[in-house]
Design a protein around this motif. Structure first.
Motif, short mmCIF file in Angstrom:
data_model
loop_
_atom_site.label_atom_id
_atom_site.label_comp_id
_atom_site.label_asym_id
_atom_site.label_seq_id
_atom_site.Cartn_x
_atom_site.Cartn_y
_atom_site.Cartn_z
N THR A 128 0.86 -1.19 0.00
CA THR A 128 0.00 0.00 0.00
C THR A 128 0.89 1.24 0.00
OG1 THR A 128 -0.07 0.29 2.38
CG2 THR A 128 -1.63 -1.27 1.45
N TYR A 130 0.94 3.43 2.26
CA TYR A 130 1.48 3.50 3.62
C TYR A 130 2.77 2.69 3.73
CZ TYR A 130 1.94 1.79 8.46
OH TYR A 130 2.43 1.40 9.69
N MET A 134 6.59 4.10 4.37
CA MET A 134 7.37 3.66 5.53
C MET A 134 8.71 3.08 5.10
SD MET A 134 5.96 4.40 8.40
CE MET A 134 7.05 3.43 9.46
N GLU A 137 10.97 5.93 3.98
CA GLU A 137 11.37 6.74 5.12
C GLU A 137 12.40 6.02 6.00
OE1 GLU A 137 8.10 8.24 7.66
OE2 GLU A 137 9.38 7.63 9.33
N VAL A 258 6.93 -3.51 10.95
CA VAL A 258 6.15 -2.27 11.03
C VAL A 258 4.68 -2.67 11.21
CG1 VAL A 258 5.41 -0.23 9.74
CG2 VAL A 258 7.79 -1.03 9.59
N PRO A 259 4.02 -2.16 12.24
CA PRO A 259 2.64 -2.58 12.49
C PRO A 259 1.68 -1.94 11.50
CG PRO A 259 3.18 -0.79 13.97
CD PRO A 259 4.44 -1.08 13.17
N GLY A 260 0.49 -2.48 11.42
CA GLY A 260 -0.55 -1.91 10.57
C GLY A 260 -1.90 -2.25 11.16
N ARG A 261 -2.93 -1.81 10.48
CA ARG A 261 -4.28 -2.02 10.99
C ARG A 261 -4.61 -3.51 11.07
NH1 ARG A 261 -7.87 2.89 8.50
NH2 ARG A 261 -6.96 4.45 9.89
N ALA A 262 -5.47 -3.84 12.03
CA ALA A 262 -5.71 -5.23 12.37
C ALA A 262 -6.18 -6.07 11.19
CB ALA A 262 -6.71 -5.33 13.51
N ASN A 271 1.95 -7.92 11.75
CA ASN A 271 1.34 -7.99 13.08
C ASN A 271 1.61 -9.36 13.71
OD1 ASN A 271 0.41 -5.38 12.91
ND2 ASN A 271 -1.66 -5.94 12.29
N LYS A 275 3.55 -10.23 17.20
CA LYS A 275 2.97 -11.12 18.20
C LYS A 275 3.97 -12.21 18.57
CE LYS A 275 -1.36 -11.36 16.80
NZ LYS A 275 -2.51 -12.00 16.13
N LEU A 280 8.57 -4.14 17.33
CA LEU A 280 7.68 -3.24 16.62
C LEU A 280 8.44 -1.97 16.23
CD1 LEU A 280 4.03 -2.37 17.51
CD2 LEU A 280 5.66 -0.53 17.11
N VAL A 281 8.32 -1.60 14.95
CA VAL A 281 9.04 -0.42 14.45
C VAL A 281 8.05 0.64 14.03
CG1 VAL A 281 10.51 0.45 12.59
CG2 VAL A 281 10.99 -1.78 13.63
N SER A 282 8.05 1.77 14.73
CA SER A 282 7.27 2.88 14.21
C SER A 282 8.18 3.98 13.68
CB SER A 282 6.24 3.39 15.22
OG SER A 282 6.77 3.50 16.48
N ASP A 286 13.60 2.91 16.55
CA ASP A 286 13.33 1.56 17.08
C ASP A 286 14.33 0.55 16.53
OD1 ASP A 286 11.03 2.49 18.45
OD2 ASP A 286 9.89 2.38 16.59
N TYR B 130 -11.76 3.25 11.98
CA TYR B 130 -11.06 1.97 12.19
C TYR B 130 -11.12 1.57 13.66
CZ TYR B 130 -6.91 -0.89 13.28
OH TYR B 130 -6.05 -1.82 13.77
N ALA B 262 2.01 3.27 11.64
CA ALA B 262 3.12 3.82 12.42
C ALA B 262 2.96 5.29 12.78
CB ALA B 262 4.42 3.60 11.68
#
Lengths: 372, 372
Positions: A128, A130, A134, A137, A258-262, A271, A275, A280-282, A286, B130, B262
């Protein structure tokens, strides 16, 4: 183990047999003491090596390895491609330590500096906006701080990671699942050129090798093997990036995600990794937070070069990393793997001794001897 | 410690002094052995109690507590509000065990069943679509599996969580930072009514108490105290939901967080929680996986009721939880805290004995005695 010319060619030839994977190669070298002796071994002895079945043993027995290497040498010379054989002094140290280290690497560009402190940034091809943002960046921010960025030159996250590193003027390494003369996907030929100019495009596959499906998961062990850690930016649960993360774990590398929406399809893999214990990298912090102590340990155990007279060990290290040009203080911290306070005081010391000066911002450079 | 009528009123009165927080109350009870004796203690002795300063000590000395309680009793009776004092048999067990348990709870609705196996779902007031979708979904899915949902009746995530539980027909508890007769925000008056009909709206603050700013962080310890764990759905780094997560950790409750992108403002708090060790939640299974073993431990240490004749202990437990009506097999697993295999075999046993029957899907109910 000696690596005279003939042994080097024998190892290179092991990399020319598609049936022989990294595990089998290490098994052959362990069992017979040298690649040369492996080529001369009887079928029965070959079959006793883990990873070598009847078909592979037969292929080894029947392979005209000397001629094959000679032909490959000609092709390589014509293509301007550099070859590294496992055991060569310029073979990347970290990659050489993994159990399935490729016996030969074909390199367009230069690996040397780029493989010193590298981080892999990988992910889904169908990413995506996003995810691509990421990747770009993180690559740029980590690149600015002295890390080089390893990825797989694929569409989506991989390409964004390479581009982020290039935009930051940082070295980047693209590891292929085909010969270095057969860039895949084809629209990345231009990107590959740029990467080769600022780092390297490399592959374990001989020139002309097609980008076959099974090559890619196998290629992934090289991406993680070259790196201190692997950052997965976006990945569905079937993504090859998870294979790279798996290799990273096996090789004792750090794993980041890198986390994202569930319920977002391309975040599900990330994700899950988190777990399962991935960091986790934002943001780039990190990643550095985990990798800098690693670099520090690595430097401590590496042989020290002789300090210049009149310099403290810290000043010496900082002076050394400034050899290739000006660096931001953050980059000096990463490259020397010293604590930020020690770097700051070493820089002051070097400034007072007239060896280093501060440019704009927190950028430092050596004062060339002719100026002194 | 006896809880005769006068001691009960003395405790209730401790809850009427806004200066006396949960820690001070526990200190007073520990020091003087009873609330009654605390009210009679000299200033000097009061000052020796942690959390009691000169202003609080003076307030205690000057408070006409007996009259205050009597007036409060009249108001409460008129408003149809139920009062629970710490030590009462119907005071929620789990909440009663935290060090800062509120001395008195004002309840609209019924707490009893809802506080047995509860999970808190909390988050930002200014949530995204969300976040609200996730809150509603998690509340409904966990509610369908026998958990009740605790939240703070705030705008955004809290309201979505309550609504999700209500939609699933699950009990839900709304904990207020004001008196139970002063719903805040005012547009949630209707939601509060609905919650009171399927669980309870409750508060430690006396009737008529305004929703003052400092009440909310304090209220959050009750949300976590009532719950086995706290799920933070969306939270900026300044969000009150992080205070609830902090209370949860202090109280030994589980902390869960739903990940987000993020740089998304309302996911930053959640991503940080995950980095700090909270369990990443991408669906209700992630919550149940952690809470079911907890429920199991809790049941093992709880006193066992006498089994019915002819029933195995498992059959007995399953039969008991079916008392209030039909339940899905997942809900039976949660309520009994037995392994799924044991529940399945207990259900078969009960069916063969003619005590239970399967409705549509995996829904089971008791066969009423008159039908047998």
């Amino acid at each position: 183990m000696s690596t005279d010319r003939e042994e080097r060619e024998a190892r290179w030839a092991l990399g020319l047999l598609p049936q022989v994977g990294g595990v089998a190669i290490r098994g052959l070298l362990d069992r017979f003491g040298s690649a040369r002796q492996a080529w001369e071994a009887p079928t029965e002895a070959l079959l006793a090596v883990p990873g070598v079945g009847p078909a592979t043993a037969q292929a080894i027995r029947e392979f005209a390895w000397k001629r094959a290497v000679r032909e490959e040498q000609t092709r390589v010379a014509r293509a301007g491609v550099h070859v590294m054989v496992w055991g060569d002094p310029d073979y990347p140290v970290r990659l050489g330590q993994i159990p399935s280290a490729p016996p030969v690497l074909y390199v367009r560009g230069t690996l040397e500096r780029a493989s010193e402190a590298a981080v892999a940034i990988v992910g889904a091809r169908h990413a995506t906006a996003y995810g691509e943002d990421m990747a770009r960046e993180l690559a740029a921010e980590l690149g600015q701080r002295g890390l080089s960025v390893v990825s797989g030159l694929a569409r989506g996250i991989d390409a964004a990671a390479h581009r982020g590193a290039l935009a930051a003027g940082a070295p980047t390494l693209g590891v292929l699942g085909s010969g270095v003369d057969r860039i895949y996907p084809p629209e990345h030929e231009g990107l590959a050129e740029e990467i080769a100019g600022h780092g390297a495009v490399l592959s374990e596959f001989a020139l002309g090798t097609a980008p076959l499906r099974p090559h890619f998961p196998r290629r992934n062990r090289i991406i993680s093997g070259l790196s201190l850690g692997v950052v997965v930016v976006e990945a569905s649960v079937e993504s090859g990036a998870l294979i790279t993360a798996h290799h990273a774990l096996e090789q004792g590398r750090e794993v980041f995600a890198v986390p994202g929406r569930a319920h977002a399809r391309y975040s599900e893999g990330c994700n899950r990794l988190i777990k399962a214990g991935a960091t986790l990298v934002s943001s780039w912090e990190d990643v550095l937070e985990v990798l800098v102590p690693q670099l520090r340990r690595q430097k401590v155990s590496a042989p020290q070069t002789r300090p210049l007279p009149d310099l403290s060990p810290g000043e010496h290290q900082v002076f050394e990393v400034l050899e290739d040009g000006p660096l931001h203080i953050d980059a000096i911290i990463v490259r020397t793997a010293l604590a930020s306070g020690r770097v700051a005081s070493a820089l002051s010391g070097l400034e007072m001794k007239g060896l280093v000066r501060q440019l704009r911002g927190k950028l430092f450079e050596r004062i060339r001897s002719r100026e002194r």
